[in-house]
Design an enzyme around this catalytic site. Structure first.
Site, short mmCIF file in Angstrom:
data_model
loop_
_atom_site.label_atom_id
_atom_site.label_comp_id
_atom_site.label_asym_id
_atom_site.label_seq_id
_atom_site.Cartn_x
_atom_site.Cartn_y
_atom_site.Cartn_z
CG ASP A 226 -2.94 3.99 -1.30
OD1 ASP A 226 -3.73 3.93 -2.28
OD2 ASP A 226 -2.89 3.11 -0.42
CG ASP B 81 -6.48 1.01 -0.75
OD1 ASP B 81 -5.59 1.89 -0.77
OD2 ASP B 81 -6.53 0.12 0.12
CB SER C 221 -0.95 -0.05 1.20
OG SER C 221 -1.84 1.01 1.16
CG ASP D 127 -3.10 -0.67 -2.21
OD1 ASP D 127 -3.10 0.49 -1.75
OD2 ASP D 127 -3.64 -1.63 -1.64
MG MG Z 1 -3.71 1.35 0.12
#
Ligand code: MG
Length: 457
Positions: free
Chosen positions: A242, A246, A99, A244
């Site tokens: 960020d 999300d 992440s 990844d």
């Molecule tokens: Mg994330």
């Protein structure tokens, strides 16, 4: 003998590559995950980190050794993999991502068939399998197969497009700058928004696992290049993700970044305006603004413990269509009850297009609160005792005890005091209509808490 500590944190397993996250560890965790998914079909994806392929190969090998079939979708945002895990009816999904952590980190997130990260019960089962080395060892003829799966990103984008008013967005002719932090947000959002009719510019949009452009955590102080690009291109909006993708953080037309509580408030307001009476799920650390908006627009706030998976599961439990976190994670249930940077971007772009208002104006129209955070050291073994004593002292107030204790005062200010799940500290969050009131609450309860810790030791 290995110490049996928890491996899964708030969002999966994380660690430094080739120190904690070695090939052997990834292989054995893969085999433990494969054991719990019991010969199932597992989708596998990863973010743009340099160590992605190395770890994903090891996890894939472990999954196959346990008898699971692996379907590799290659690089993809976490919410993209979550979406296809559910809609393609797979038994589970695994994403190799750390992440927002720095480049030397990587991690493993595990999804259930419904696309949401697995429950803590399932995490504990995987950990037990790992520590007790009780993983499945398939016979030679039932070792899993490796498959390549294409089309995930297209399906994910098409699904998001169906949830917004494409005609209105196209008519507004918005200009948007996207900063995916040199990671997988680059594979989805620039083309998604351009297919929706926006003029798209990018910064840090080449995938590079060393994150040369900026730290993958979209904190306000990391977004100078994006803010500058918004001003230079006279765009309506900037969006940062960020590692990844999300979480999404937004920059207004003047090049000022706004923390995630503001974008959540904007989405909540328009969602409740169009869907009065609906529930909104959010952790107890979220702004009072969320409750004030809900009161004004006939909605209902459901408070949860802090943690994105907890918000997702609560949304399903109470049939809520919207959830959010102050860090830029917005969960849109009609798409999927997980936080999703691309879905959030489409919703915000739709709001700007429909209202014909500048993003800064939308922020200004939100109720204003001042929030402050602090912490107090407290050894883990006395955390529970301290909490009990604190509760005794707060009996005359309205309190919420879903995660630590949140105390509301008659003027709507509040303080949340919660034990950290990972460190020997108590976290304090306070919020009020004025800055001085916020600071007073923090200093008052900081000294109360310090005294309680001292008396309990
Ligand atoms: Mg994330």
């Amino acid at each position: 003998m290995e110490e049996q500590r928890r491996l899964f944190g708030t969002n999966g397993i994380r660690g430094v590559v080739n120190k904690d996250m070695t090939a052997k560890f990834a292989l054995e965790i893969g085999q433990s995950i494969g054991t719990i998914f019991n010969n199932g079909r597992i989708l596998l994806g990863r973010d743009g980190r340099s160590s992605g392929m190395f770890l994903s190969s090891a996890v894939a090998s472990g999954l196959m050794a346990a008898g699971c079939s692996v379907y590799d979708v290659n690089m993809i945002p976490t919410p993209g993999l979550q979406y296809v895990t559910k809609t393609w009816r797979f038994d589970g999904g695994v994403v190799i991502t750390a992440s927002h952590n720095p480049p030397e980190y990587n991690g493993i997130k595990v999804m259930d068939a419904d696309g949401i990260e697995i429950s803590s019960e399932k995490e504990i089962k995987i950990e037990e399998t790992y520590y007790e080395r009780r993983w499945n060892i398939a016979e030679w003829e039932s070792i899993g197969k490796m498959n390549v799966k294409t089309g995930a990103i297209q399906d994910y984008k098409d699904a998001i497009k169906r949830h917004v008013d494409q005609e209105k967005i196209e008519k507004a002719k918005l200009k948007v700058v996207i900063d995916p932090a040199n990671s997988v947000g680059a594979l989805v959002s620039p083309s998604l928004l351009s297919e929706l009719g926006c003029k798209v510019y990018t910064v840090n949009a080449n995938i590079d696992g060393s994150f040369p452009g900026r730290n993958p955590e979209p904190r306000l102080e990391n977004l100078d290049a994006l803010c500058e690009a918004v001003r230079a291109s006279r765009s309506n909006l900037g969006i940062a993700y960020d590692g990844d993708a999300d979480r999404a953080i937004f920059v207004d037309e003047a090049g000022h970044p706004h923390w995630g509580d503001k974008s959540f408030g904007i989405v909540e307001k328009f969602f409740l305006h169009e869907n009065p009476g609906e529930k909104v799920v959010t952790p107890v650390s979220s702004s009072q603004m969320i409750e004030e908006i809900a009161e004004r627009y006939d909605g209902e706030v459901v408070w949860t413990k802090v943690g994105s998976t907890i918000v997702s599961r609560k949304m399903l439990e109470v049939s809520a269509k919207l959830g959010g976190e102050e860090n830029g994670g917005i969960f849109y249930g009609p798409h999927l009850a997980v936080r999703d940077g691309a879905m959030t971007s489409a919703l915000i772009v739709e709001i700007v297009a429909k209202t014909r208002k500048k993003f800064s104006r939308l922020v200004k129209e939100l109720p204003t609160y001042y929030i402050h955070k602090d912490k107090v050291t407290c050894p883990n073994q006395v955390k529970q005792k301290v909490l009990e004593r604190l509760l005794e002292e707060t009996r005359e107030h309205r309190v919420e005890t879903v995660d630590g204790v949140k105390i509301w005062f008659p003027d709507k200010s509040w303080i949340l005091i919660r034990p950290s799940g990972t460190e020997p500290i108590y976290r304090l969050y306070s919020e009020a209509k004025t800055r001085s009131k916020t600071m007073n609450l923090i200093s008052k309860y900081k000294s109360t808490l310090k005294q309680l810790v001292k008396n309990t030791l």
